[in-house]
Write a protein that holds these residues in place. Structure first.
Motif, PDB file in Angstrom:
ATOM      1  N   ALA A  41       0.804  -1.189   0.131  1.00 24.74           N
ATOM      2  CA  ALA A  41      -0.005  -0.009   0.345  1.00 24.74           C
ATOM      3  C   ALA A  41       0.769   1.191   0.106  1.00 24.74           C
ATOM      4  N   ALA A  42       2.105   1.294   0.799  1.00 19.32           N
ATOM      5  CA  ALA A  42       2.895   2.379   0.873  1.00 19.32           C
ATOM      6  C   ALA A  42       3.498   2.649  -0.636  1.00 19.32           C
ATOM      7  N   ALA A  43       3.639   1.455  -1.277  1.00 17.10           N
ATOM      8  CA  ALA A  43       4.218   1.651  -2.631  1.00 17.10           C
ATOM      9  C   ALA A  43       3.290   2.292  -3.632  1.00 17.10           C
ATOM     10  N   GLU A  44       1.816   1.785  -3.353  1.00 17.50           N
ATOM     11  CA  GLU A  44       1.029   2.577  -4.094  1.00 17.50           C
ATOM     12  C   GLU A  44       0.921   4.062  -3.872  1.00 17.50           C
ATOM     13  N   GLN A  45       1.061   4.237  -2.607  1.00 19.85           N
ATOM     14  CA  GLN A  45       0.814   5.783  -2.258  1.00 19.85           C
ATOM     15  C   GLN A  45       2.055   6.464  -2.930  1.00 19.85           C
ATOM     16  N   LEU A  46       3.300   5.815  -3.061  1.00 17.03           N
ATOM     17  CA  LEU A  46       4.526   6.416  -3.573  1.00 17.03           C
ATOM     18  C   LEU A  46       4.209   6.543  -4.934  1.00 17.03           C
ATOM     19  N   GLY A  47       3.751   5.632  -5.719  1.00 16.13           N
ATOM     20  CA  GLY A  47       3.322   6.002  -7.182  1.00 16.13           C
ATOM     21  C   GLY A  47       2.408   7.280  -7.317  1.00 16.13           C
ATOM     22  N   SER A  48       1.461   7.206  -6.595  1.00 16.52           N
ATOM     23  CA  SER A  48       0.584   8.220  -6.513  1.00 16.52           C
ATOM     24  C   SER A  48       1.373   9.704  -6.244  1.00 16.52           C
ATOM     25  N   ALA A  49       2.073   9.604  -5.431  1.00 17.96           N
ATOM     26  CA  ALA A  49       2.997  10.787  -4.974  1.00 17.96           C
ATOM     27  C   ALA A  49       3.820  11.367  -6.063  1.00 17.96           C
ATOM     28  N   ALA A  50       4.514  10.224  -7.049  1.00 19.37           N
ATOM     29  CA  ALA A  50       5.316  10.531  -7.992  1.00 19.37           C
ATOM     30  C   ALA A  50       4.565  11.244  -9.105  1.00 19.37           C
ATOM     31  N   ARG A  51       3.260  10.554  -9.301  1.00 20.84           N
ATOM     32  CA  ARG A  51       2.356  11.012 -10.354  1.00 20.84           C
ATOM     33  C   ARG A  51       1.824  12.466 -10.321  1.00 20.84           C
ATOM     34  N   THR A  52       1.345  12.660  -9.090  1.00 24.62           N
ATOM     35  CA  THR A  52       0.931  14.105  -9.006  1.00 24.62           C
ATOM     36  C   THR A  52       2.086  15.070  -9.084  1.00 24.62           C
ATOM     37  N   ALA A 101       9.924   9.509   0.519  1.00 24.18           N
ATOM     38  CA  ALA A 101       9.179   8.078   0.759  1.00 24.18           C
ATOM     39  C   ALA A 101       9.629   7.049  -0.119  1.00 24.18           C
ATOM     40  N   ARG A 102      10.252   7.202  -1.309  1.00 28.09           N
ATOM     41  CA  ARG A 102      10.731   6.310  -1.973  1.00 28.09           C
ATOM     42  C   ARG A 102      11.931   5.569  -1.433  1.00 28.09           C
ATOM     43  N   CYS A 103      12.832   6.241  -0.684  1.00 30.11           N
ATOM     44  CA  CYS A 103      14.110   5.635  -0.062  1.00 30.11           C
ATOM     45  C   CYS A 103      13.690   4.780   1.194  1.00 30.11           C
ATOM     46  N   ALA A 104      12.542   5.355   1.706  1.00 33.28           N
ATOM     47  CA  ALA A 104      11.771   4.514   3.030  1.00 33.28           C
ATOM     48  C   ALA A 104      11.225   3.133   2.500  1.00 33.28           C
ATOM     49  N   VAL A 105      10.447   3.239   1.331  1.00 35.75           N
ATOM     50  CA  VAL A 105       9.864   2.127   0.929  1.00 35.75           C
ATOM     51  C   VAL A 105      10.786   1.021   0.229  1.00 35.75           C
ATOM     52  N   TYR A 106      11.854   1.469  -0.542  1.00 30.78           N
ATOM     53  CA  TYR A 106      12.595   0.662  -1.292  1.00 30.78           C
ATOM     54  C   TYR A 106      13.294  -0.207   0.094  1.00 30.78           C
ATOM     55  N   ALA A 107      13.948   0.815   0.861  1.00 29.98           N
ATOM     56  CA  ALA A 107      14.589  -0.115   1.916  1.00 29.98           C
ATOM     57  C   ALA A 107      13.971  -0.990   2.696  1.00 29.98           C
ATOM     58  N   ALA A 108      12.638  -0.562   3.069  1.00 27.53           N
ATOM     59  CA  ALA A 108      11.740  -1.608   3.762  1.00 27.53           C
ATOM     60  C   ALA A 108      11.484  -2.836   3.077  1.00 27.53           C
ATOM     61  N   ALA A 109      11.365  -2.457   1.444  1.00 30.49           N
ATOM     62  CA  ALA A 109      11.259  -3.721   0.643  1.00 30.49           C
ATOM     63  C   ALA A 109      12.394  -4.917   0.705  1.00 30.49           C
ATOM     64  N   VAL A 110      13.490  -4.364   1.116  1.00 29.17           N
ATOM     65  CA  VAL A 110      14.930  -5.120   1.302  1.00 29.17           C
ATOM     66  C   VAL A 110      14.894  -5.757   2.486  1.00 29.17           C
ATOM     67  N   THR A 111      14.396  -5.042   3.724  1.00 26.54           N
ATOM     68  CA  THR A 111      14.815  -5.693   4.977  1.00 26.54           C
ATOM     69  C   THR A 111      13.556  -6.379   5.336  1.00 26.54           C
ATOM     70  N   ALA A 112      12.242  -5.905   5.072  1.00 26.55           N
ATOM     71  CA  ALA A 112      11.153  -6.624   5.257  1.00 26.55           C
ATOM     72  C   ALA A 112      10.969  -6.435   6.756  1.00 26.55           C
ATOM     73  N   ALA A 142       7.870   3.481   6.621  1.00 25.56           N
ATOM     74  CA  ALA A 142       7.785   3.802   5.254  1.00 25.56           C
ATOM     75  C   ALA A 142       6.236   4.087   4.785  1.00 25.56           C
ATOM     76  N   LYS A 143       5.374   3.398   5.542  1.00 29.22           N
ATOM     77  CA  LYS A 143       3.806   3.698   5.233  1.00 29.22           C
ATOM     78  C   LYS A 143       3.456   5.087   5.726  1.00 29.22           C
ATOM     79  N   LEU A 144       3.955   5.423   6.815  1.00 27.53           N
ATOM     80  CA  LEU A 144       3.776   7.007   7.387  1.00 27.53           C
ATOM     81  C   LEU A 144       4.198   7.853   6.305  1.00 27.53           C
ATOM     82  N   LEU A 145       5.464   7.655   5.799  1.00 24.02           N
ATOM     83  CA  LEU A 145       6.200   8.705   5.013  1.00 24.02           C
ATOM     84  C   LEU A 145       5.266   8.705   3.676  1.00 24.02           C
TER      85      LEU A 145
END
Length: 320
Positions: free
Chosen positions: A193-204, A242-253, A261-264
């Motif tokens: 869901a955070a990744a979806e939010q990231l995509g929306s933030a980048a698109r806007t 947000a991208r940095c946080a989401v990508y980092a969380a994807a690596v560490t889980a 990441a979700k907050l950001l």
């Protein structure tokens, strides 16, 4: 250690973007909005054939055999395109729920106390158990239950997002068959869901910059005015943070990193959509503009899988 995307990851992201641009481009998105169309079953099956839902299943089970970082790239593209439907739940249920990996089964998610999105179109229901506190051990359970019984007792409620019908399910929902790895599903769902939010933030951000370069006032593009520059610059900073946080969380889980990441990402999606609307001026409020659709989806998504309050509790608990 190299944290740049690999060539294969870039190709995966480009392929999903191309697929969504061809099957859910703006004219089709607008037609679906005007017609009140929910889940496009044909597109759902096409996503299944492309390996979207089976991305993390082992190749021996008919999947692609990739990992959480690749899933994040896929759902970032989903956020950009505003594609509707319970994609995260179906992705997470691929394998345990028959037909989900192939796109033949639409799986919705029930989080106790929260409205259920797309319940009327779902073939199966993923029920999340209560979230545990920070620390070791399972953070949630998950089970698959009979969607027909739940739907029969549910009541439609008004949704802020025209693409996302909501239902209020009767509590409590009878426990169903536990899913393997159910303890990870809430955190993984929150990350996607955070990744979806990231995509929306980048698109806007892109939409605001494009409009600022085309719209003229007093003989100059409005993007040349300092106030507009500051808005667009702030949007870019939020999206990249947000991208940095989401990508980092994807690596560490790591559940705590996923909470951060979700907050950001929630903050970036909501605030960027608001600033994009501000850059568009009066036309940003109109039905014809797409800005309000990103804002409404961002508001709705910020309360799904992991709320701000729960994320803050997880981060605070990790400090103790």
């Amino acid at each position: 250690m190299d944290f740049q995307l690999s060539d294969d990851q870039r190709a995966l992201r480009a392929g999903v973007r191309e697929l969504l641009a061809g099957r859910f481009r703006r004219d089709r998105m607008r037609a679906a909005l005007d017609d009140g169309t929910g889940v496009d079953r044909a597109l759902w099956r096409e996503l299944g054939e492309a390996g979207f839902f089976a991305l993390r299943l082992p190749e021996a089970e008919g999947g692609v055999g990739l990992g959480l970082p690749e899933s994040v790239l896929l759902f970032e593209e989903v956020g950009r395109s505003l594609l509707p439907g319970p994609l995260i739940a179906t992705h997470l249920a691929a394998g345990p729920v028959k037909g989900a990996a192939q796109g033949g089964t639409v799986v919705a998610v029930l989080d106790p106390g929260q409205p259920v999105a797309h319940l009327g179109e779902a073939d199966a229901l993923l029920v999340l158990g209560p979230r545990d506190g920070p620390g070791d051990g399972p953070r949630a359970s998950a089970a698959s239950v009979d969607v027909t019984r739940v739907r029969g007792d549910a009541t439609p409620v008004r949704s802020i997002d025209p693409f996302t019908p909501l239902w209020r399910a009767e509590d409590p929902v009878e426990a169903g068959e536990p899913l393997p790895g159910g303890g990870r599903l809430r955190d993984e769902g929150a990350l996607l869901a955070a990744a979806e939010q990231l995509g929306s933030a980048a698109r806007t951000t892109e939409m605001a910059v494009q409009h600022a370069g085309e719209r003229e006032q007093f003989g100059s593009p409005i993007g040349s005015f300092q106030a507009v520059k500051h808005l667009c610059a702030g949007m870019l900073v939020r999206a990249e943070l947000a991208r940095c946080a989401v990508y980092a969380a994807a690596v560490t889980a790591d559940p705590v990193e996923i909470a951060g990441a979700k907050l950001l990402a929630d903050d970036a999606a909501v605030r960027n959509a608001r600033d994009c609307l501000q850059v568009h001026g009066g036309m940003g409020f109109t039905w014809e503009a797409d800005v309000h659709l990103h804002l409404k989806r961002a508001w709705l998504r910020s309360g799904q899988w992991l709320t701000a309050a729960a994320a803050e509790e997880a981060l605070a608990g990790d400090l103790c």
